[in-house]
Design a protein around this motif. Structure first.
Motif, PDB file in Angstrom:
ATOM      1  N   GLN A 277       0.829  -1.199   0.000  1.00 17.87           N
ATOM      2  CA  GLN A 277       0.000   0.000   0.000  1.00 17.87           C
ATOM      3  C   GLN A 277       0.869   1.257   0.000  1.00 17.87           C
ATOM      4  O   GLN A 277       0.555   2.239  -0.685  1.00 17.87           O
ATOM      5  CB  GLN A 277      -0.930  -0.010   1.212  1.00 17.87           C
ATOM      6  CG  GLN A 277      -1.985  -1.103   1.153  1.00 17.87           C
ATOM      7  CD  GLN A 277      -2.876  -1.146   2.383  1.00 17.87           C
ATOM      8  OE1 GLN A 277      -2.749  -0.329   3.292  1.00 17.87           O
ATOM      9  NE2 GLN A 277      -3.797  -2.117   2.413  1.00 17.87           N
ATOM     10  N   LEU A 278       1.958   1.210   0.753  1.00 18.19           N
ATOM     11  CA  LEU A 278       2.902   2.326   0.742  1.00 18.19           C
ATOM     12  C   LEU A 278       3.482   2.520  -0.656  1.00 18.19           C
ATOM     13  O   LEU A 278       3.574   3.653  -1.154  1.00 18.19           O
ATOM     14  CB  LEU A 278       4.026   2.061   1.749  1.00 18.19           C
ATOM     15  CG  LEU A 278       5.225   3.013   1.688  1.00 18.19           C
ATOM     16  CD1 LEU A 278       4.814   4.436   2.050  1.00 18.19           C
ATOM     17  CD2 LEU A 278       6.334   2.519   2.622  1.00 18.19           C
ATOM     18  N   THR A 279       3.871   1.443  -1.302  1.00 17.83           N
ATOM     19  CA  THR A 279       4.409   1.526  -2.663  1.00 17.83           C
ATOM     20  C   THR A 279       3.359   2.055  -3.616  1.00 17.83           C
ATOM     21  O   THR A 279       3.663   2.869  -4.502  1.00 17.83           O
ATOM     22  CB  THR A 279       4.895   0.140  -3.121  1.00 17.83           C
ATOM     23  OG1 THR A 279       5.789  -0.402  -2.151  1.00 17.83           O
ATOM     24  CG2 THR A 279       5.607   0.224  -4.463  1.00 17.83           C
ATOM     25  N   PHE A 280       2.126   1.628  -3.449  1.00 21.32           N
ATOM     26  CA  PHE A 280       1.014   2.066  -4.291  1.00 21.32           C
ATOM     27  C   PHE A 280       0.826   3.585  -4.217  1.00 21.32           C
ATOM     28  O   PHE A 280       0.789   4.271  -5.248  1.00 21.32           O
ATOM     29  CB  PHE A 280      -0.259   1.340  -3.851  1.00 21.32           C
ATOM     30  CG  PHE A 280      -1.531   1.861  -4.453  1.00 21.32           C
ATOM     31  CD1 PHE A 280      -1.840   1.629  -5.786  1.00 21.32           C
ATOM     32  CD2 PHE A 280      -2.423   2.592  -3.679  1.00 21.32           C
ATOM     33  CE1 PHE A 280      -3.024   2.112  -6.340  1.00 21.32           C
ATOM     34  CE2 PHE A 280      -3.600   3.073  -4.217  1.00 21.32           C
ATOM     35  CZ  PHE A 280      -3.898   2.845  -5.552  1.00 21.32           C
ATOM     36  N   ILE A 390       3.086   8.280   3.465  1.00 24.67           N
ATOM     37  CA  ILE A 390       4.455   8.599   3.048  1.00 24.67           C
ATOM     38  C   ILE A 390       5.097   9.443   4.146  1.00 24.67           C
ATOM     39  O   ILE A 390       5.185  10.670   4.070  1.00 24.67           O
ATOM     40  CB  ILE A 390       4.461   9.340   1.700  1.00 24.67           C
ATOM     41  CG1 ILE A 390       3.659   8.567   0.648  1.00 24.67           C
ATOM     42  CG2 ILE A 390       5.892   9.553   1.209  1.00 24.67           C
ATOM     43  CD1 ILE A 390       3.465   9.310  -0.666  1.00 24.67           C
ATOM     44  N   ASP A 391       5.530   8.796   5.197  1.00 25.08           N
ATOM     45  CA  ASP A 391       6.135   9.495   6.325  1.00 25.08           C
ATOM     46  C   ASP A 391       7.627   9.160   6.411  1.00 25.08           C
ATOM     47  O   ASP A 391       8.151   8.373   5.620  1.00 25.08           O
ATOM     48  CB  ASP A 391       5.412   9.155   7.622  1.00 25.08           C
ATOM     49  CG  ASP A 391       5.387   7.656   7.922  1.00 25.08           C
ATOM     50  OD1 ASP A 391       6.110   6.891   7.234  1.00 25.08           O
ATOM     51  OD2 ASP A 391       4.658   7.242   8.840  1.00 25.08           O
ATOM     52  N   LEU A 392       8.297   9.767   7.368  1.00 21.96           N
ATOM     53  CA  LEU A 392       9.752   9.575   7.472  1.00 21.96           C
ATOM     54  C   LEU A 392      10.140   8.132   7.773  1.00 21.96           C
ATOM     55  O   LEU A 392      11.062   7.607   7.132  1.00 21.96           O
ATOM     56  CB  LEU A 392      10.330  10.523   8.526  1.00 21.96           C
ATOM     57  CG  LEU A 392      11.862  10.540   8.618  1.00 21.96           C
ATOM     58  CD1 LEU A 392      12.492  10.959   7.296  1.00 21.96           C
ATOM     59  CD2 LEU A 392      12.315  11.475   9.745  1.00 21.96           C
ATOM     60  N   PRO A 393       9.492   7.435   8.701  1.00 24.09           N
ATOM     61  CA  PRO A 393       9.875   6.035   8.944  1.00 24.09           C
ATOM     62  C   PRO A 393       9.780   5.165   7.693  1.00 24.09           C
ATOM     63  O   PRO A 393      10.627   4.293   7.466  1.00 24.09           O
ATOM     64  CB  PRO A 393       8.884   5.581  10.020  1.00 24.09           C
ATOM     65  CG  PRO A 393       8.530   6.828  10.747  1.00 24.09           C
ATOM     66  CD  PRO A 393       8.496   7.902   9.688  1.00 24.09           C
ATOM     67  N   SER A 394       8.767   5.405   6.853  1.00 21.70           N
ATOM     68  CA  SER A 394       8.626   4.592   5.640  1.00 21.70           C
ATOM     69  C   SER A 394       9.743   4.876   4.645  1.00 21.70           C
ATOM     70  O   SER A 394      10.144   3.990   3.887  1.00 21.70           O
ATOM     71  CB  SER A 394       7.270   4.865   4.980  1.00 21.70           C
ATOM     72  OG  SER A 394       7.224   6.154   4.385  1.00 21.70           O
ATOM     73  N   GLN A 395      10.249   6.101   4.655  1.00 18.93           N
ATOM     74  CA  GLN A 395      11.300   6.466   3.706  1.00 18.93           C
ATOM     75  C   GLN A 395      12.678   6.010   4.156  1.00 18.93           C
ATOM     76  O   GLN A 395      13.562   5.773   3.327  1.00 18.93           O
ATOM     77  CB  GLN A 395      11.307   7.985   3.491  1.00 18.93           C
ATOM     78  CG  GLN A 395      10.002   8.547   2.938  1.00 18.93           C
ATOM     79  CD  GLN A 395       9.644   7.954   1.590  1.00 18.93           C
ATOM     80  OE1 GLN A 395      10.326   8.159   0.592  1.00 18.93           O
ATOM     81  NE2 GLN A 395       8.562   7.194   1.555  1.00 18.93           N
ATOM     82  N   THR A 396      12.890   5.906   5.449  1.00 17.65           N
ATOM     83  CA  THR A 396      14.214   5.518   5.956  1.00 17.65           C
ATOM     84  C   THR A 396      14.318   4.018   6.231  1.00 17.65           C
ATOM     85  O   THR A 396      15.399   3.535   6.590  1.00 17.65           O
ATOM     86  CB  THR A 396      14.528   6.283   7.254  1.00 17.65           C
ATOM     87  OG1 THR A 396      13.508   6.015   8.232  1.00 17.65           O
ATOM     88  CG2 THR A 396      14.597   7.786   6.994  1.00 17.65           C
ATOM     89  N   LYS A 397      13.236   3.293   6.040  1.00 17.98           N
ATOM     90  CA  LYS A 397      13.230   1.852   6.303  1.00 17.98           C
ATOM     91  C   LYS A 397      14.285   1.121   5.486  1.00 17.98           C
ATOM     92  O   LYS A 397      14.945   0.190   5.971  1.00 17.98           O
ATOM     93  CB  LYS A 397      11.840   1.283   6.015  1.00 17.98           C
ATOM     94  CG  LYS A 397      11.725  -0.232   6.170  1.00 17.98           C
ATOM     95  CD  LYS A 397      10.297  -0.702   5.938  1.00 17.98           C
ATOM     96  CE  LYS A 397      10.206  -2.209   5.842  1.00 17.98           C
ATOM     97  NZ  LYS A 397      10.762  -2.896   7.022  1.00 17.98           N
TER      98      LYS A 397
END
Length: 503
Positions: A277-280, A390-397
């Motif tokens: 879902q994040l990728t979507f 689309i938050d910071l944790p999702s981008q730095t994972k």
């Protein structure tokens, strides 16, 4: 009076363009490819291929570790040299620095530097960035090797290129060089002047994010403002429609109604898993991010085109689906891959393909994790028009998943970068910082003069690195005026250098 030899270092005119938006946004990379293909097609048949030759220079793998150099740890860096305009013994030399992608010979043939080269009889030298394209060893993508990929090492590579070209073309150390760059390489250009002032007498830093920032919320704030800007065909209703579409998407995902979204947006697979879902949502956001960043680069798909599609009906979701369909058509795909696992597989691949075109995603993610951040988020306190997933944790994972870098350590790395280079107040002189108001990256650039010799050129209504492209009859007057101003400043530097040489 002796003729002076000048090296202009630049990036981002005709090859794959630098600086991606959201890391997970595959559509952004497709838009970059469309922009590249359009630029190459526009130049096909116009520029003679025989004027460009390919060279490789042996570089130390680590410029700052003498033991490593003694052990013979090296890599081959690719250069393209264009002598089409070169006037031997009196012409300047333009050195083109590539950013985070494959270098094309077209980069040595076209754009603002080529126009200037034709005027002054310059030799053009294009240099590929270490660990991208063909400038990488077979084990270069492995974690142990990536520790040699940094902006500091890249600047030291440029110093070696300076020496190599000077020897090959019999240039003395007294000949002044000027560096040009755009996007990430625009920052390199400014930093080259700051850190190696004895090698370059001035620098152009176009669309250069010289301030590193972990949570780059401002990127999407500029996207939102650009979508409302009437100077490029934006409207307040357009931005509202996009914002409402993503609000509906977040609500549907929260309710578990992913089937409707899969059909609307032609997903290749179900988007049930939270990471899918994040990728979507990242893929959908990257359509708009890419078209804003490269406004007017994809025919029919610019801000004016986005807003036209987003206002066809009163249903924001249906309008966004139509925009997605148009991008799929332009990219010649029948469905959108929203699999996080597939994306992870691609980034985790450590097999080097020197013939591959486009950006190096694994390498660039490493650089964001270890030096720059630049994560474009939609954290709650911003006016972001996209999904709040689309938050910071999702981008730095990915930093922890691939490189065992704790997200908590990234701000420390970013802070070091700003301390090392000076952030958006670098202590230098004879540097031009050019930025466009539509380009989201201008938020991390220098927008006002820092001193009489560190000047800012801010261009209303223009996008990413537009001033480095070839001039066009359709260019807005403010862009034409900006190029003239930049050229005038550079020529003043060269006149000053020639007078100093005579004295």
């Amino acid at each position: 009076m002796k003729w002076i030899s000048v090296v202009l270092t630049l990036v981002v005119t005709t090859h794959y363009i630098d600086l991606c938006a959201g890391i997970l946004g595959n559509h952004f990379w497709k838009i970059q490819r469309l922009v590249h293909e359009r630029r190459v097609n526009d130049l096909r048949g116009i520029l003679p291929g025989e004027s460009v030759c390919e060279l490789f220079i042996t570089q130390p793998l680590d410029h700052f570790d003498r033991l490593s150099q003694e052990a013979g740890e090296t890599f081959k860096q690719r250069l393209f040299v264009n002598d089409q305009f070169y006037e031997a013994h009196k012409g300047p030399v333009f050195l083109y620095i590539q950013g985070e992608g494959t270098l094309s010979p077209v980069s040595a043939k076209s754009g603002f530097p080529a126009e200037l080269a034709k005027t002054v009889g310059a030799l053009i030298v294009a240099a590929e960035h270490r660990f991208y394209g063909a400038s990488i060893n077979d084990d270069g993508l492995k974690l142990d090797s990536l520790r040699h990929l940094s902006s500091q090492q890249a600047l030291a590579d440029l110093a070696e290129v300076h020496s190599f070209i000077s020897q090959r073309y019999n240039l003395s150390q007294d000949h002044p060089w000027v560096s040009f760059g755009g996007s990430y390489a625009g920052a390199l250009s400014a930093w080259f002047r700051v850190k190696y002032p004895h090698l370059v007498i001035g620098a152009l830093a176009s669309s250069a994010p010289v301030r590193a920032l972990t949570n780059f919320e401002g990127y999407n704030d500029v996207v939102a403002a650009s979508l409302e800007s009437s100077i490029v065909g934006g409207t307040e209703e357009c931005m509202t429609q996009i914002q409402q579409a993503f609000i509906q998407i977040d609500a549907l995902l929260k309710l578990g109604n992913h089937t409707l979204l899969e059909g609307y947006f032609s997903s290749c697979e179900p988007v049930i898993d939270p990471l899918d879902q994040l990728t979507f949502v990242s893929n959908l956001a990257s359509i708009i991010q890419g078209l804003v960043q490269y406004n007017n680069e994809v025919p029919g798909l610019d801000i004016d085109g986005i807003c036209g599609i987003m206002q066809v009906t009163s249903d924001p979701l249906r309008n966004l689906a139509s925009l997605n369909t148009q991008i799929m058509k332009n990219s010649n795909i029948s469905c959108v891959n929203n699999s996080y696992a597939e994306m992870v597989k691609m980034i985790g691949n450590t097999t080097v393909d020197r013939n591959a075109e486009g950006p190096g995603m694994r390498q660039w993610i490493w650089q964001t994790c270890t030096q720059f951040g630049y994560y474009q988020t939609c954290d709650a306190k911003t006016n972001c028009p996209f999904s709040r997933l689309i938050d910071l944790p999702s981008q730095t994972k990915l930093c922890s998943d691939f490189f065992s870098i704790s997200p908590q350590d990234i701000p420390k790395f970013v802070s070091f970068t700003n301390e090392y280079y000076g952030g958006d107040t670098p202590h230098g002189n004879k540097i031009i910082f050019s930025n466009g108001s539509i380009d989201p990256w201008h938020k991390l650039g220098v927008l006002t003069d820092l001193n009489p010799s560190e000047q800012a050129v801010f261009i209303k209504g223009t996008a990413h690195c537009n001033d480095l492209r070839s001039s066009n009859s359709k260019d807005p007057p403010q862009l034409t005026a900006a190029r003239k101003k930049i050229s005038s400043i550079i020529m003043d530097w060269l006149k000053e250098a020639s007078v100093s040489e005579v004295i």
